[in-house]
Structure formats: C-alpha cells, structure tokens
Write an enzyme that holds these catalytic residues in place. Sequence first.
Site, PDB file in Angstrom:
ATOM      1  N   ASP A  84      -1.172  91.401  18.126  1.00  0.00           N
ATOM      2  CA  ASP A  84      -1.621  90.189  17.431  1.00  0.00           C
ATOM      3  C   ASP A  84      -1.870  90.509  15.952  1.00  0.00           C
ATOM      4  OD1 ASP A  84      -2.499  87.537  17.247  1.00  0.00           O
ATOM      5  OD2 ASP A  84      -4.577  88.076  17.719  1.00  0.00           O
ATOM      6  N   GLU A 135       4.925  85.065  10.868  1.00  0.00           N
ATOM      7  CA  GLU A 135       3.991  84.023  10.400  1.00  0.00           C
ATOM      8  C   GLU A 135       4.304  83.539   8.996  1.00  0.00           C
ATOM      9  OE1 GLU A 135      -0.224  84.575  11.114  1.00  0.00           O
ATOM     10  OE2 GLU A 135      -0.737  83.496   9.283  1.00  0.00           O
ATOM     11  N   HIS A 177      -9.245  80.746  12.656  1.00  0.00           N
ATOM     12  CA  HIS A 177      -9.760  81.670  13.680  1.00  0.00           C
ATOM     13  C   HIS A 177     -11.277  81.485  13.800  1.00  0.00           C
ATOM     14  CE1 HIS A 177      -6.102  84.380  12.823  1.00  0.00           C
ATOM     15  NE2 HIS A 177      -5.969  83.914  14.049  1.00  0.00           N
TER      16      HIS A 177
HETATM   17  P1  13P Z   1      -9.693  82.148  18.064  1.00  0.00           P
HETATM   18  O1  13P Z   1     -10.558  83.366  18.021  1.00  0.00           O
HETATM   19  O2  13P Z   1     -10.134  81.102  17.103  1.00  0.00           O
HETATM   20  O3  13P Z   1      -9.533  81.612  19.445  1.00  0.00           O
HETATM   21  O4  13P Z   1      -8.252  82.584  17.537  1.00  0.00           O
HETATM   22  C1  13P Z   1      -7.495  83.506  18.260  1.00  0.00           C
HETATM   23  C2  13P Z   1      -6.252  83.886  17.556  1.00  0.00           C
HETATM   24  O5  13P Z   1      -5.599  83.077  16.928  1.00  0.00           O
HETATM   25  C3  13P Z   1      -5.796  85.270  17.671  1.00  0.00           C
HETATM   26  O6  13P Z   1      -4.669  85.506  16.897  1.00  0.00           O
END
Ligand code: 13P
Length: 287
Positions: A84, A135, A177
Amino acid sequence: MLVNATEMLKKAKAEGYAVGAFNINNLEWTKAILLTAQENNSPVILGVSEGAGKYMTGFKTVTAMVKAMIEELNITVPVALHLDHGSYEGAKKCIEAGFSSVMFDGSHYSIEENIEKTKELVEYAHSNGISIEAEVGSIGGEEDGVIGRGEVADADECKLIADLGIDMLAAGIGNIHGKYPANWQGLDFVALEKIKEKTEGMPLVLHGGTGIPEDMIKKAISLGVAKINVNTECQLAFAEATRKYIEEGKDLQGKGFDPRKLLNPGFEGIKACVKEKMQLFGSINKA
Ligand code: 13P
C-alpha cells in the site's frame, strides 16, 4: 489462494461490486481478515504499508506469514498480498519478497516522473506475474494535525498513467485517509465520472474508505470503483473492543491477561468491521 489482484478486480468491475483492501499490522489482523473472507466467500486484498511492513520485521516475514496462514487455515478464496502506497524502492522490494500485488504511489512526483517510474515498475511487476496500482492526485489526510483536502486527479493525467498498462488506478477525488472532518465536502463525483470516461475499463481504487457514507460508497462503485481501501476503521474497532475488555477489568479475572484472551475482543472487532465492509462493497459470495 494467493493470487494477484488483476482478475479479481476485472470481475468486480464487470459485475458492479468492489473488493475490500484491508491493511494488516500483525498476525491477529491477518488471521481476522483471512477468516472473514473465507467465511463470507469473498475475495480480499491484504494491504501492507511500508511502515507496517517494517513493524512486522520486513516484507519477507509478511509474505511467509501470509502464505503459511493461507495454507494452514485452508483459505481457498482469492487473496492478494498488496503493498500500500509504496515508494519506488519499496515496490521493487515487495516484488522480490513475493508479494502478489504492489502499489507505486508516485503522486508526489511531477506527472512526467510519475509516468517514467510507473512504466518501469509495470514492466518489472508484470514480468513477475504481479499486479500493480498507480496513483494520480494525492489522497488527503491528517498529518501532524494539519488536514489536507487532497488534490483531485486530472482525468487526462489519469489516462496517461492508465495507458501504461497498470491493473488498477487510485485517483484522488477528495477522499482522505483517517477520520473525515466535520466540514468534509464529500467525494467529487464529477471528477470521478470524467476519470471513468477517460480510463474506460480500468478498475478504479478508492482510498480512505473509513467513514465514507454508504450512499457515496455505492455511487463510487457504480462509477467504476472496484477496490476500496480500509484501514482506520479496523484500528478503531480493535482499540474500542480492547479498551472495553480492560475497562471491565477482564484482564484481571483468572487468566484474562493471557494475550490470546486479551487480544481476542479486538480480533473479533476487526472481523465484524471487515464483514460489514464486504457486505457494503457487495463482494460476499463473489469468490
Ligand atoms: P483509511 O485509514 O481512511 O480507511 O484509509 C485506508 C487507505 O486508504 C489505505 O491506503
């Protein structure tokens, strides 16, 4: 079954649902998500940030744990192990460590540099059978008390990146986020629609899944979102259940201090959170 994310996202996009990408932090997190996916016959993506990878002692440890857990728990639904918000170097490391999917987040580079680096990594990932997310337009969020709105992605730039052969595209559309501030203006569906038109066929990724109202999630899915990332909401569920256990003094009763007991309410909290999201995203019985 460990697979890359390509087929599961193509299917999700074609059938109008989204696959949840849930971030993992440790063994309990991983086990909770895998079991919930299996119980609900849902495909799932395990997200690993570079920080969480480091916390778990490295990407090789993560790969070994996830592969072994899939085997020992008899997980037959499709599972992708995905980096991620990876850096250029982090993405390479994960490809080498046996991840089945990576995200290269080049959104903070100029579009030219983002294109150049994404292109290189697409080749490297695909030659290893690994799917790749890129992205465009940053995702906002709270950092050191400052809340950024995030930069809404430009549809033409999205097309340039999508044409590099990536398997999924994260596009900033006002998503953030962490928790959303009270004055949040919501997702920018006009921007999403333009991005969808320009990148037709590309599974889109919605980051910052925590706290987005249900109707917006459903609308986003109808406009081509096929992967939704959720992290904070599982953390909150884990923390709340753990706090309750301790506040009720349960760690002081019998062997309630045993970590297998102490961590169990949080584990169940993650499971409930993941199931709720799978229901909302429509991925149940889509394995
Ligand atoms: P959240 O923590 O807001 O749920 O976002 C998760 C995210 O996008 C990880 O890449």
